[in-house]
Design an enzyme around this catalytic site. Structure first.
Site, PDB file in Angstrom:
ATOM      1  N   HIS A 127       0.788  -1.144   0.033  1.00  0.00           N
ATOM      2  CA  HIS A 127      -0.183   0.152  -0.054  1.00  0.00           C
ATOM      3  C   HIS A 127       0.861   1.173  -0.065  1.00  0.00           C
ATOM      4  O   HIS A 127       0.517   2.261   0.228  1.00  0.00           O
ATOM      5  CB  HIS A 127      -0.998   0.075   1.270  1.00  0.00           C
ATOM      6  CG  HIS A 127      -2.213  -1.066   1.014  1.00  0.00           C
ATOM      7  ND1 HIS A 127      -2.954  -1.414   2.072  1.00  0.00           N
ATOM      8  CD2 HIS A 127      -2.582  -1.809   0.204  1.00  0.00           C
ATOM      9  CE1 HIS A 127      -3.846  -2.135   1.758  1.00  0.00           C
ATOM     10  NE2 HIS A 127      -3.606  -2.484   0.398  1.00  0.00           N
ATOM     11  N   CYS A 135       5.064  12.662  -7.861  1.00  0.00           N
ATOM     12  CA  CYS A 135       4.403  13.905  -8.455  1.00  0.00           C
ATOM     13  C   CYS A 135       2.679  13.183  -8.673  1.00  0.00           C
ATOM     14  O   CYS A 135       2.590  12.082  -9.219  1.00  0.00           O
ATOM     15  CB  CYS A 135       4.868  14.169  -9.704  1.00  0.00           C
ATOM     16  SG  CYS A 135       3.758  15.352 -10.931  1.00  0.00           S
ATOM     17  N   ASN A 236      -4.622 -13.568  15.568  1.00  0.00           N
ATOM     18  CA  ASN A 236      -5.763 -12.534  15.780  1.00  0.00           C
ATOM     19  C   ASN A 236      -6.629 -13.038  16.907  1.00  0.00           C
ATOM     20  O   ASN A 236      -6.819 -14.198  17.228  1.00  0.00           O
ATOM     21  CB  ASN A 236      -6.985 -12.874  14.367  1.00  0.00           C
ATOM     22  CG  ASN A 236      -7.836 -11.577  14.372  1.00  0.00           C
ATOM     23  OD1 ASN A 236      -8.027 -10.792  15.583  1.00  0.00           O
ATOM     24  ND2 ASN A 236      -8.563 -11.430  13.378  1.00  0.00           N
TER      25      ASN A 236
END
Length: 278
Positions: A127, A135, A236
């Site tokens: 990501h 730019c 988790n």
């Protein structure tokens, strides 16, 4: 009967093919460093964009019309990142990489750079990274954020100097954060689309840590690992992720209900105790 985690680790260390230990991390692993997650009750999408839905604010379309507002938010993120330090989970992953060497691959959705700060080297940032810019017209390559550009409080306006620094020296267009927005697609050049899927094909065990799995490339990585015979190990404390919902009924999925730092220490110990590491 499903094999134990220790058995899986031992078998994967003995393999000569498809034996990568891949680790897929999300915002949850950085929460112990004080960085908010995105979609949790105290998530940065909730705190930082209270007047917008994430799928509206976190887009190139929104940026193209509201550059100063988006940069205020990102310079607030810059402040959070500068104040954050790697936690035990980050450091343990770096230690696991040192043990496994070429058998290790880290894939992260995080944009905070804490894995590298902890010493990890073989990292795919799928990501992007909020410490880099490019730019908005794509006329230049990825650059580090200018050192003169200071972090901001969330409501603090940009100065004239900030605005000058945030324009491209080549074409004059705005610079943008080097991160993936909701209305953009994964690609190889910026977000390692092909590289991560190639790694997934060679992965014997994919450890999934601190991510809800809400975006497409992490889902594709998990699907590819299973398709090519690998295992999914999710770390988790809750049964609330895409991976649990999608894969918990399969034989090659395992859920470890522990904090990331605690589970990673146990995984590191299991690897250290195996005598066939090369």
């Amino acid at each position: 009967m499903k094999p134990t985690l220790q058995t899986l680790i031992q078998e994967n260390l003995q393999k000569k093919k498809k034996n990568l230990f891949s680790f897929l991390t999300g915002a949850g692993i950085s929460s112990e460093s004080g960085l908010p997650t995105y979609r949790g009750i105290d998530g940065i999408w909730i705190k930082g964009t209270q007047y917008h839905k994430p799928e509206e604010f976190g887009t190139f379309k929104y940026f193209s019309k509201n550059q100063e507002e988006v940069w205020q938010y990102n310079l607030f993120w810059k402040k959070l990142i500068e104040e954050a330090e790697p936690n035990q989970g980050h450091f343990t992953l770096s230690e696991i990489e040192n043990l496994l060497d070429k058998k290790f691959q880290l894939i992260t959705q995080n944009v905070d750079g804490l894995h590298q700060k902890a010493g990890s080297k073989n990292v795919f940032e799928i990501h992007g990274n909020k410490q880099t810019i490019r730019c908005a017209s794509e006329c230049s390559s990825i650059m580090l954020m200018p050192a003169e550009l200071k972090s901001k409080e969330l409501t603090e306006d940009l100065t004239e100097k900030d605005i000058e620094l945030l324009h491209c020296q080549n074409c004059g267009d705005w610079l943008r954060p080097n991160t993936l927005w909701f209305d953009e697609s994964y690609n190889e050049k910026l977000y390692f689309l092909n590289s991560t899927l190639r790694a997934a094909k060679k992965t014997g065990i994919l450890f999934i840590i601190g991510t809800s799995g809400a975006t497409t490339l992490p889902q594709m990585i998990a699907e590819t690992v299973l398709q090519y015979g690998g295992y999914l190990i999710e770390i988790n404390t809750e049964e609330d992720s895409y991976f649990f919902e999608r894969f918990s009924g399969t034989k090659k999925y395992m859920l470890i209900k522990e904090r990331a730092s605690d589970a990673l220490m146990k995984i590191k110990d299991m690897i250290e105790k195996h005598e066939t590491i090369v």
